[in-house]
Design a protein around this motif. Sequence first.
Motif, PDB file in Angstrom:
ATOM      1  N   ALA A 106     -62.577 117.974  -3.054  1.00  0.00           N
ATOM      2  CA  ALA A 106     -62.274 119.477  -3.508  1.00  0.00           C
ATOM      3  C   ALA A 106     -62.040 119.493  -4.918  1.00  0.00           C
ATOM      4  CB  ALA A 106     -60.577 119.629  -3.082  1.00  0.00           C
ATOM      5  N   ALA A 107     -61.611 118.308  -5.769  1.00  0.00           N
ATOM      6  CA  ALA A 107     -61.671 118.239  -7.091  1.00  0.00           C
ATOM      7  C   ALA A 107     -63.226 118.420  -7.659  1.00  0.00           C
ATOM      8  CB  ALA A 107     -60.984 116.951  -7.760  1.00  0.00           C
ATOM      9  N   LEU A 108     -64.184 117.601  -6.850  1.00  0.00           N
ATOM     10  CA  LEU A 108     -65.219 117.344  -7.198  1.00  0.00           C
ATOM     11  C   LEU A 108     -66.033 118.905  -7.188  1.00  0.00           C
ATOM     12  CD1 LEU A 108     -67.617 115.595  -8.302  1.00  0.00           C
ATOM     13  CD2 LEU A 108     -68.429 115.016  -5.787  1.00  0.00           C
ATOM     14  N   ALA A 109     -65.755 119.673  -6.010  1.00  0.00           N
ATOM     15  CA  ALA A 109     -66.245 120.871  -5.844  1.00  0.00           C
ATOM     16  C   ALA A 109     -65.797 121.910  -6.916  1.00  0.00           C
ATOM     17  CB  ALA A 109     -65.775 121.621  -4.566  1.00  0.00           C
ATOM     18  N   ARG A 110     -64.533 121.798  -7.468  1.00  0.00           N
ATOM     19  CA  ARG A 110     -64.046 122.510  -8.487  1.00  0.00           C
ATOM     20  C   ARG A 110     -64.958 122.230  -9.712  1.00  0.00           C
ATOM     21  NH1 ARG A 110     -59.055 121.631  -5.918  1.00  0.00           N
ATOM     22  NH2 ARG A 110     -58.562 119.764  -7.338  1.00  0.00           N
ATOM     23  N   PHE A 111     -65.016 121.222 -10.077  1.00  0.00           N
ATOM     24  CA  PHE A 111     -66.009 120.569 -11.204  1.00  0.00           C
ATOM     25  C   PHE A 111     -67.413 120.975 -10.886  1.00  0.00           C
ATOM     26  CE2 PHE A 111     -68.762 117.175 -12.892  1.00  0.00           C
ATOM     27  CZ  PHE A 111     -68.281 117.414 -14.242  1.00  0.00           C
ATOM     28  N   GLY A 112     -67.963 121.048  -9.909  1.00  0.00           N
ATOM     29  CA  GLY A 112     -69.200 121.588  -9.662  1.00  0.00           C
ATOM     30  C   GLY A 112     -69.418 122.946  -9.733  1.00  0.00           C
ATOM     31  N   GLU A 113     -68.329 123.687  -9.491  1.00  0.00           N
ATOM     32  CA  GLU A 113     -68.353 125.159  -9.781  1.00  0.00           C
ATOM     33  C   GLU A 113     -68.282 125.474 -11.066  1.00  0.00           C
ATOM     34  OE1 GLU A 113     -65.718 129.175  -8.599  1.00  0.00           O
ATOM     35  OE2 GLU A 113     -65.033 127.207  -8.198  1.00  0.00           O
ATOM     36  N   ARG A 114     -67.674 124.975 -11.985  1.00  0.00           N
ATOM     37  CA  ARG A 114     -67.829 125.014 -13.651  1.00  0.00           C
ATOM     38  C   ARG A 114     -68.977 124.577 -14.144  1.00  0.00           C
ATOM     39  NH1 ARG A 114     -62.820 126.044 -15.565  1.00  0.00           N
ATOM     40  NH2 ARG A 114     -64.049 127.041 -17.190  1.00  0.00           N
ATOM     41  N   VAL A 115     -69.514 123.638 -13.492  1.00  0.00           N
ATOM     42  CA  VAL A 115     -70.727 123.062 -14.106  1.00  0.00           C
ATOM     43  C   VAL A 115     -71.826 123.891 -13.481  1.00  0.00           C
ATOM     44  CG1 VAL A 115     -72.747 121.310 -13.922  1.00  0.00           C
ATOM     45  CG2 VAL A 115     -70.242 120.652 -14.027  1.00  0.00           C
ATOM     46  N   GLY A 116     -71.845 124.536 -12.274  1.00  0.00           N
ATOM     47  CA  GLY A 116     -72.752 125.545 -12.023  1.00  0.00           C
ATOM     48  C   GLY A 116     -72.868 126.762 -12.899  1.00  0.00           C
ATOM     49  N   GLU A 117     -71.767 127.142 -13.143  1.00  0.00           N
ATOM     50  CA  GLU A 117     -71.565 128.244 -14.237  1.00  0.00           C
ATOM     51  C   GLU A 117     -72.106 128.053 -15.475  1.00  0.00           C
ATOM     52  OE1 GLU A 117     -68.232 130.856 -16.395  1.00  0.00           O
ATOM     53  OE2 GLU A 117     -67.556 129.378 -14.915  1.00  0.00           O
ATOM     54  N   TRP A 118     -71.694 126.610 -16.144  1.00  0.00           N
ATOM     55  CA  TRP A 118     -72.631 126.505 -17.277  1.00  0.00           C
ATOM     56  C   TRP A 118     -74.191 126.401 -17.130  1.00  0.00           C
ATOM     57  CZ3 TRP A 118     -72.493 125.372 -22.278  1.00  0.00           C
ATOM     58  CH2 TRP A 118     -73.696 124.506 -22.847  1.00  0.00           C
ATOM     59  N   ARG A 119     -74.601 125.729 -15.978  1.00  0.00           N
ATOM     60  CA  ARG A 119     -75.990 125.606 -15.928  1.00  0.00           C
ATOM     61  C   ARG A 119     -76.660 126.932 -15.763  1.00  0.00           C
ATOM     62  NH1 ARG A 119     -76.234 120.686 -11.512  1.00  0.00           N
ATOM     63  NH2 ARG A 119     -75.855 119.013 -12.945  1.00  0.00           N
ATOM     64  N   ALA A 120     -76.188 127.948 -15.175  1.00  0.00           N
ATOM     65  CA  ALA A 120     -76.531 129.269 -15.088  1.00  0.00           C
ATOM     66  C   ALA A 120     -76.612 130.050 -16.525  1.00  0.00           C
ATOM     67  CB  ALA A 120     -75.893 130.249 -14.100  1.00  0.00           C
ATOM     68  N   LYS A 121     -75.755 130.053 -17.269  1.00  0.00           N
ATOM     69  CA  LYS A 121     -75.852 130.389 -18.598  1.00  0.00           C
ATOM     70  C   LYS A 121     -76.739 129.656 -19.525  1.00  0.00           C
ATOM     71  CE  LYS A 121     -71.136 132.170 -18.552  1.00  0.00           C
ATOM     72  NZ  LYS A 121     -69.661 131.981 -19.158  1.00  0.00           N
ATOM     73  N   ALA A 122     -76.756 128.357 -19.166  1.00  0.00           N
ATOM     74  CA  ALA A 122     -77.493 127.624 -20.016  1.00  0.00           C
ATOM     75  C   ALA A 122     -79.164 127.861 -19.800  1.00  0.00           C
ATOM     76  CB  ALA A 122     -77.777 126.011 -19.776  1.00  0.00           C
ATOM     77  N   ASP A 123     -79.281 128.391 -18.271  1.00  0.00           N
ATOM     78  CA  ASP A 123     -80.615 128.825 -17.952  1.00  0.00           C
ATOM     79  C   ASP A 123     -81.117 130.136 -18.721  1.00  0.00           C
ATOM     80  OD1 ASP A 123     -81.244 126.900 -16.297  1.00  0.00           O
ATOM     81  OD2 ASP A 123     -80.449 127.907 -14.414  1.00  0.00           O
ATOM     82  N   VAL A 124     -80.102 131.019 -18.795  1.00  0.00           N
ATOM     83  CA  VAL A 124     -80.275 132.482 -19.737  1.00  0.00           C
ATOM     84  C   VAL A 124     -80.900 132.218 -21.169  1.00  0.00           C
ATOM     85  CG1 VAL A 124     -79.187 134.458 -20.198  1.00  0.00           C
ATOM     86  CG2 VAL A 124     -78.706 133.861 -17.824  1.00  0.00           C
ATOM     87  N   CYS A 125     -79.907 130.963 -21.655  1.00  0.00           N
ATOM     88  CA  CYS A 125     -80.217 130.843 -23.082  1.00  0.00           C
ATOM     89  C   CYS A 125     -81.548 130.164 -23.122  1.00  0.00           C
ATOM     90  CB  CYS A 125     -79.165 129.633 -23.473  1.00  0.00           C
ATOM     91  SG  CYS A 125     -79.280 129.160 -25.504  1.00  0.00           S
ATOM     92  N   ARG A 126     -82.010 129.512 -22.279  1.00  0.00           N
ATOM     93  CA  ARG A 126     -83.106 128.716 -22.416  1.00  0.00           C
ATOM     94  C   ARG A 126     -84.464 129.771 -22.217  1.00  0.00           C
ATOM     95  NH1 ARG A 126     -82.623 125.127 -18.900  1.00  0.00           N
ATOM     96  NH2 ARG A 126     -83.247 125.997 -17.048  1.00  0.00           N
ATOM     97  N   CYS A 127     -84.242 130.966 -21.580  1.00  0.00           N
ATOM     98  CA  CYS A 127     -85.446 131.774 -21.381  1.00  0.00           C
ATOM     99  C   CYS A 127     -85.325 132.562 -22.569  1.00  0.00           C
ATOM    100  CB  CYS A 127     -84.699 132.819 -20.147  1.00  0.00           C
ATOM    101  SG  CYS A 127     -85.039 132.197 -18.593  1.00  0.00           S
ATOM    102  N   ARG A 128     -84.232 132.776 -22.994  1.00  0.00           N
ATOM    103  CA  ARG A 128     -84.287 133.597 -24.674  1.00  0.00           C
ATOM    104  C   ARG A 128     -85.163 132.659 -25.698  1.00  0.00           C
ATOM    105  NH1 ARG A 128     -78.093 135.534 -24.361  1.00  0.00           N
ATOM    106  NH2 ARG A 128     -78.501 137.559 -23.053  1.00  0.00           N
TER     107      ARG A 128
END
Length: 214
Positions: A106-128
């Motif tokens: 459960a803790a790992l899933a919460r951590f993964g959710e935040r990391v997933g949010e980060w990766r999505a935002k990093a993808d947008v930044c990389r496209c720019r």
Amino acid sequence: MIRTENVNRVVRHAAPPRTALWAARIRGWRDGRRGLPHVPPPTDIPLGPGTVVTAFVREQRATADRAVEQLRSRMLDRERRLITGIRYQAVHVVEQYDGRSRPAPAALARFGERVGEWRAKADVCRCRAVAVTERANQVISCYWDAVRRYHRDVPDPAPAHLAHWAPARLELDVSWRESDSWLVEPATGRTSVTARALEILDTRPTAGRTRGGR
């Protein structure tokens, strides 16, 4: 549905300003008339892209490099709370899995959710950032067309060994494909807690995966 006029608008907005293209052509005309860059002697192996560096090319690359680093720094500043939260949760994940040898999906899933949010935002930044480098490549291409056309030492048609003689394309460095590394704390002489937590996340099942597998 994507309309044709919307696509055309996107393409028009993607093109560099006419003033930038005009300035690139003028600079290319001037450099070509002056014999810059110097034409290499004939060789048995055609020269590949990347064998040309001029002051104009260096200027464009420096401008693009500065722009993409500004994009990265702005993202790190804007998402500092998310980064802080990820690092905080990373400590808990590593403590559970390495310190106590007690899996905590459960803790790992919460951590993964935040990391997933980060990766999505990093993808947008990389496209720019890619858009910035491609704009620089467009300007350099416009400049180089003028150089080759007006170069005093390049005949028309150009000899075979100059068929691919051109500046190298500007590309993002490898760190842009490894945005998770931006989360890792500066080196302290030991393994980063965040790096270890990311390793656990990518190799262990989370709570969501566990429930889905039942």
